[in-house]
Design a protein around this motif. Structure first.
Motif, PDB file in Angstrom:
ATOM      1  N   ILE A   6       0.900  -1.172  -0.026  1.00  0.00           N
ATOM      2  CA  ILE A   6      -0.055   0.026  -0.112  1.00  0.00           C
ATOM      3  C   ILE A   6       0.835   1.223  -0.049  1.00  0.00           C
ATOM      4  O   ILE A   6       0.663   2.193  -0.757  1.00  0.00           O
ATOM      5  CB  ILE A   6      -1.014  -0.074   1.274  1.00  0.00           C
ATOM      6  CG1 ILE A   6      -1.951  -1.249   1.087  1.00  0.00           C
ATOM      7  CG2 ILE A   6      -1.524   1.502   1.548  1.00  0.00           C
ATOM      8  CD1 ILE A   6      -2.797  -1.539   2.390  1.00  0.00           C
ATOM      9  N   GLN A   7       1.819   1.396   0.752  1.00  0.00           N
ATOM     10  CA  GLN A   7       2.677   2.289   0.911  1.00  0.00           C
ATOM     11  C   GLN A   7       3.411   2.765  -0.478  1.00  0.00           C
ATOM     12  O   GLN A   7       3.635   3.845  -1.025  1.00  0.00           O
ATOM     13  CB  GLN A   7       3.922   2.318   1.872  1.00  0.00           C
ATOM     14  CG  GLN A   7       3.526   2.078   3.255  1.00  0.00           C
ATOM     15  CD  GLN A   7       2.789   3.288   3.897  1.00  0.00           C
ATOM     16  OE1 GLN A   7       2.956   4.444   3.252  1.00  0.00           O
ATOM     17  NE2 GLN A   7       1.889   3.071   4.901  1.00  0.00           N
ATOM     18  N   ALA A   8       3.638   1.619  -1.406  1.00  0.00           N
ATOM     19  CA  ALA A   8       4.315   1.507  -2.547  1.00  0.00           C
ATOM     20  C   ALA A   8       3.612   2.313  -3.500  1.00  0.00           C
ATOM     21  O   ALA A   8       3.825   3.139  -4.496  1.00  0.00           O
ATOM     22  CB  ALA A   8       4.796   0.354  -3.211  1.00  0.00           C
ATOM     23  N   ILE A   9       2.300   1.911  -3.513  1.00  0.00           N
ATOM     24  CA  ILE A   9       0.966   2.502  -4.307  1.00  0.00           C
ATOM     25  C   ILE A   9       0.839   3.917  -4.071  1.00  0.00           C
ATOM     26  O   ILE A   9       0.869   4.799  -5.165  1.00  0.00           O
ATOM     27  CB  ILE A   9      -0.338   1.624  -3.951  1.00  0.00           C
ATOM     28  CG1 ILE A   9      -0.209   0.453  -4.539  1.00  0.00           C
ATOM     29  CG2 ILE A   9      -1.369   2.317  -4.688  1.00  0.00           C
ATOM     30  CD1 ILE A   9      -1.378  -0.651  -3.987  1.00  0.00           C
ATOM     31  N   VAL A  10       0.982   4.265  -2.782  1.00  0.00           N
ATOM     32  CA  VAL A  10       0.681   5.695  -2.421  1.00  0.00           C
ATOM     33  C   VAL A  10       1.904   6.681  -2.934  1.00  0.00           C
ATOM     34  O   VAL A  10       1.744   7.802  -3.434  1.00  0.00           O
ATOM     35  CB  VAL A  10       0.445   5.811  -0.882  1.00  0.00           C
ATOM     36  CG1 VAL A  10       0.563   7.424  -0.585  1.00  0.00           C
ATOM     37  CG2 VAL A  10      -1.082   5.302  -0.366  1.00  0.00           C
ATOM     38  N   ASP A  11       3.178   5.904  -2.774  1.00  0.00           N
ATOM     39  CA  ASP A  11       4.309   6.692  -2.951  1.00  0.00           C
ATOM     40  C   ASP A  11       4.328   6.742  -4.602  1.00  0.00           C
ATOM     41  O   ASP A  11       5.535   7.358  -5.081  1.00  0.00           O
ATOM     42  CB  ASP A  11       5.560   6.034  -2.461  1.00  0.00           C
ATOM     43  CG  ASP A  11       5.387   6.313  -0.841  1.00  0.00           C
ATOM     44  OD1 ASP A  11       4.741   7.112  -0.412  1.00  0.00           O
ATOM     45  OD2 ASP A  11       6.093   5.652  -0.212  1.00  0.00           O
ATOM     46  N   GLY A  12       3.557   6.057  -5.231  1.00  0.00           N
ATOM     47  CA  GLY A  12       4.089   6.127  -6.835  1.00  0.00           C
ATOM     48  C   GLY A  12       5.078   5.203  -7.284  1.00  0.00           C
ATOM     49  O   GLY A  12       5.214   5.026  -8.652  1.00  0.00           O
ATOM     50  N   ALA A  13       5.485   4.142  -6.427  1.00  0.00           N
ATOM     51  CA  ALA A  13       6.397   3.277  -6.711  1.00  0.00           C
ATOM     52  C   ALA A  13       5.814   1.821  -7.225  1.00  0.00           C
ATOM     53  O   ALA A  13       6.564   1.112  -7.708  1.00  0.00           O
ATOM     54  CB  ALA A  13       7.197   2.958  -5.505  1.00  0.00           C
ATOM     55  N   SER A  14       4.609   1.770  -7.370  1.00  0.00           N
ATOM     56  CA  SER A  14       3.841   0.574  -7.731  1.00  0.00           C
ATOM     57  C   SER A  14       2.774   1.139  -8.751  1.00  0.00           C
ATOM     58  O   SER A  14       1.907   2.043  -8.360  1.00  0.00           O
ATOM     59  CB  SER A  14       3.368  -0.104  -6.717  1.00  0.00           C
ATOM     60  OG  SER A  14       2.511  -1.149  -7.133  1.00  0.00           O
ATOM     61  N   THR A  15       2.527   0.419  -9.689  1.00  0.00           N
ATOM     62  CA  THR A  15       1.179   0.667 -10.621  1.00  0.00           C
ATOM     63  C   THR A  15      -0.054  -0.060 -10.011  1.00  0.00           C
ATOM     64  O   THR A  15      -1.148   0.055 -10.815  1.00  0.00           O
ATOM     65  CB  THR A  15       1.674   0.295 -12.093  1.00  0.00           C
ATOM     66  OG1 THR A  15       1.600  -0.920 -12.000  1.00  0.00           O
ATOM     67  CG2 THR A  15       2.754   1.129 -12.594  1.00  0.00           C
ATOM     68  N   ALA A  16      -0.074  -0.686  -8.937  1.00  0.00           N
ATOM     69  CA  ALA A  16      -1.328  -1.639  -8.587  1.00  0.00           C
ATOM     70  C   ALA A  16      -2.203  -0.296  -7.831  1.00  0.00           C
ATOM     71  O   ALA A  16      -1.956   0.777  -7.689  1.00  0.00           O
ATOM     72  CB  ALA A  16      -0.806  -2.615  -7.420  1.00  0.00           C
ATOM     73  N   GLU A  17      -3.169  -1.008  -7.398  1.00  0.00           N
ATOM     74  CA  GLU A  17      -4.463  -0.133  -7.039  1.00  0.00           C
ATOM     75  C   GLU A  17      -4.803  -0.637  -5.679  1.00  0.00           C
ATOM     76  O   GLU A  17      -4.873  -1.799  -5.350  1.00  0.00           O
ATOM     77  CB  GLU A  17      -5.395  -0.244  -8.020  1.00  0.00           C
ATOM     78  CG  GLU A  17      -6.667   0.639  -7.781  1.00  0.00           C
ATOM     79  CD  GLU A  17      -7.969   0.491  -8.799  1.00  0.00           C
ATOM     80  OE1 GLU A  17      -9.130   0.992  -8.444  1.00  0.00           O
ATOM     81  OE2 GLU A  17      -7.774  -0.253  -9.720  1.00  0.00           O
ATOM     82  N   THR A  18      -5.355   0.387  -5.009  1.00  0.00           N
ATOM     83  CA  THR A  18      -5.755  -0.007  -3.570  1.00  0.00           C
ATOM     84  C   THR A  18      -7.040   0.781  -3.429  1.00  0.00           C
ATOM     85  O   THR A  18      -7.512   1.744  -4.003  1.00  0.00           O
ATOM     86  CB  THR A  18      -4.644   0.672  -2.578  1.00  0.00           C
ATOM     87  OG1 THR A  18      -5.504   0.272  -1.133  1.00  0.00           O
ATOM     88  CG2 THR A  18      -4.529   1.948  -2.478  1.00  0.00           C
ATOM     89  N   CYS A  19      -7.917   0.214  -2.650  1.00  0.00           N
ATOM     90  CA  CYS A  19      -9.322   0.651  -2.536  1.00  0.00           C
ATOM     91  C   CYS A  19      -9.350   1.716  -1.738  1.00  0.00           C
ATOM     92  O   CYS A  19     -10.327   2.857  -1.975  1.00  0.00           O
ATOM     93  CB  CYS A  19     -10.288  -0.189  -1.830  1.00  0.00           C
ATOM     94  SG  CYS A  19      -9.825  -0.650  -0.220  1.00  0.00           S
ATOM     95  N   ASN A  20      -8.344   2.366  -1.119  1.00  0.00           N
ATOM     96  CA  ASN A  20      -8.472   3.743  -0.452  1.00  0.00           C
ATOM     97  C   ASN A  20      -6.904   3.860   0.009  1.00  0.00           C
ATOM     98  O   ASN A  20      -6.444   2.985   0.983  1.00  0.00           O
ATOM     99  CB  ASN A  20      -9.220   3.373   0.999  1.00  0.00           C
ATOM    100  CG  ASN A  20      -9.673   5.065   1.619  1.00  0.00           C
ATOM    101  OD1 ASN A  20      -8.669   5.819   1.657  1.00  0.00           O
ATOM    102  ND2 ASN A  20     -10.770   5.100   1.887  1.00  0.00           N
ATOM    103  N   THR A  21      -6.426   5.012  -0.305  1.00  0.00           N
ATOM    104  CA  THR A  21      -5.159   5.434  -0.004  1.00  0.00           C
ATOM    105  C   THR A  21      -4.890   5.594   1.334  1.00  0.00           C
ATOM    106  O   THR A  21      -3.717   5.851   1.780  1.00  0.00           O
ATOM    107  CB  THR A  21      -4.631   6.600  -0.824  1.00  0.00           C
ATOM    108  OG1 THR A  21      -5.610   7.638  -0.875  1.00  0.00           O
ATOM    109  CG2 THR A  21      -4.509   6.316  -2.308  1.00  0.00           C
TER     110      THR A  21
END
Length: 447
Positions: A19-34
């Motif tokens: 989740i941290q990687a998604i929020v930081d832009g290091a991952s292209t995956a998706e989370t339901c809530n940042t």
């Protein structure tokens, strides 16, 4: 040409890191809530289940809230919290046992003495009568269950009081009592035995329910079940009652009863907001299993479309889902079973296999990490953990453990005596109804 043996690709078991990687832009995956990237103390003062799978569910008024976590725990690094937890556990020794549910975040599970599903942890709580405290890293109803099964002198602690369960909240005691009264109007004396020796209804509640609901079940000749022994429990109930009232999860009840051969038309839904649950006296008279209108928001996220996509993209994929998933998802999967069933199915695969798993992402990610010989992924591509399980954070675990070191019991969960006695009776019936695959030797013991 010489074949090159590819080494298994390691998987990070931490959903928080993902989740941290998604929020930081290091991952292209998706989370339901940042907001999941924030510490859960950010949401403790607010009503609601918090970010994650249950964030859209309506929380009942008066649900437990967690007080403010001291700043030193909120500011501590992951490494510092790890060190503090390890030091506190070393100081406490056998005075404390830490139980961790499969759906807990990796940063908490690594400190658990026992890791398992609700059925296994209910048994594990019984195995430590000499421990002064049981720290239950799970959700509120699980801590209540541990209090019911533990010794009177033992303290059961829930690290974050806001870790509730939206499914459990979908059946409150007032609604269930009202339902029972309406069923009495349809069936008459609920203790009367017919010519086959059966009473009109046996109530069965899923473990994911409050102590008050378990007490109701115990008072009315019923029993508790988990996902690992639901069939065994339904067989027990139908040997004693003409029908079963099953709550709060409609999907576990429907999937289990259907696998036993109960026709769908004999499984009416009970909506507590409608007279006779939205059904008719005739349908209720014909019923074999009356299903409560409840569900798990984690498992409701899975779909047949996700299974179709997994099969299209992964030749020979083995799809296993939890029985809390909707019926069409269970029917489309190769297998369904409890969290422990899923774990054992993966560990028992002798050849490298691709698994698509329909259950909470923390467990799936951990299974992928500890079984690198397989390709294991969550059916839902969106990273969306259980909202309430995710409220347990190493900061809270360190706080309650250091409290015990200082002689202070924090966040103790206590079930009142008037509820506890009948609830224990229903739980004792459950613990006696062990399916063949649920043996103490199967518990996961953390080293």
């Amino acid at each position: 040409m010489t074949a090159i043996a590819l080494q298994p690709r390691p998987t990070d078991p931490s959903v928080d890191h993902a989740i941290q990687a998604i929020v930081d832009g290091a991952s292209t995956a998706e989370t339901c809530n940042t907001d999941l990237a924030q510490g859960p103390w950010t949401f403790d003062a607010r009503p609601g289940y918090g970010p994650g799978s249950s964030m859209g569910d309506v929380i009942p008024a008066g649900s437990p809230r967690q007080g403010e976590l001291p700043q030193s725990y909120r500011d501590a690094s992951a490494e510092e919290l790890d060190a503090r937890i390890i030091a506190a556990k070393a100081t406490l020794g056998d005075r404390v046992v830490v139980l961790g549910h499969f759906y807990q975040r990796e940063e908490v599970v690594r400190h658990a003495d026992y890791v398992g599903d609700s059925f296994q942890l209910a048994n594990a709580a019984l195995e430590h009568p000499d421990a002064e405290a049981i720290v239950f890293c799970g959700v509120h109803f699980m801590a209540e269950t541990a209090d019911l099964l533990s010794q009177p002198q033992q303290s059961v602690i829930l690290p974050n009081l806001a870790a509730g369960c939206s499914m459990a909240d979908m059946a409150d005691i007032d609604q269930v009592e009202e339902c029972w009264e309406q069923l009495e109007d349809v069936y008459g004396d609920m203790d009367a035995v017919d010519s086959d020796g059966l009473v009109p209804v046996i109530p069965v509640t899923y473990m994911n329910s409050s102590a008050a609901i378990k007490g109701f079940v115990g008072r009315h000749g019923g029993i508790v079940c988990t996902s690992s022994n639901a069939r065994t429990v339904l067989e027990w109930a139908l040997a004693r009652g003409r029908r079963v009232l099953f709550f709060p999860d409609q999907h576990l009840g429907r999937n289990t009863a259907k696998a036993m051969g109960v026709p769908l038309e004999q499984m009416p839904m009970w909506n507590p907001r409608k007279p006779l649950g939205g059904s008719s006296a005739q349908k209720l008279d014909d019923a074999r299993v009356i299903l409560w209108h409840g569900f798990c928001s984690v498992h409701r996220r899975f779909s047949v479309g996700q299974i179709d996509k997994a099969r299209a993209e992964h030749l020979g994929v083995r799809v296993i889902v939890h029985p809390e998933c909707p019926m069409d998802v269970v029917d489309a999967a190769d297998e369904s079973g409890s969290t422990d069933y899923i774990r054992r199915a993966i560990e028992g695969a002798t050849e490298p296999t691709t698994f698509a798993i329909g259950t909470e992402v923390n467990l799936v990610q951990r299974l992928a990490a500890v079984n690198p010989q397989h390709e294991i992924f969550c059916l839902d591509p969106v990273v969306c953990p259980c909202s309430t399980m995710y409220r347990i954070h190493p900061g809270y675990l360190a706080w309650v453990l250091e409290g015990l070191v200082e002689g202070e019991v924090r966040n103790r969960i206590v079930v009142t005596d008037d509820v506890a006695e009948p609830a224990r009776l229903a739980l004792e019936r459950m613990l006696a109804a062990k399916p063949p695959e649920a043996r103490p030797s199967d518990w996961t013991h953390a080293s």
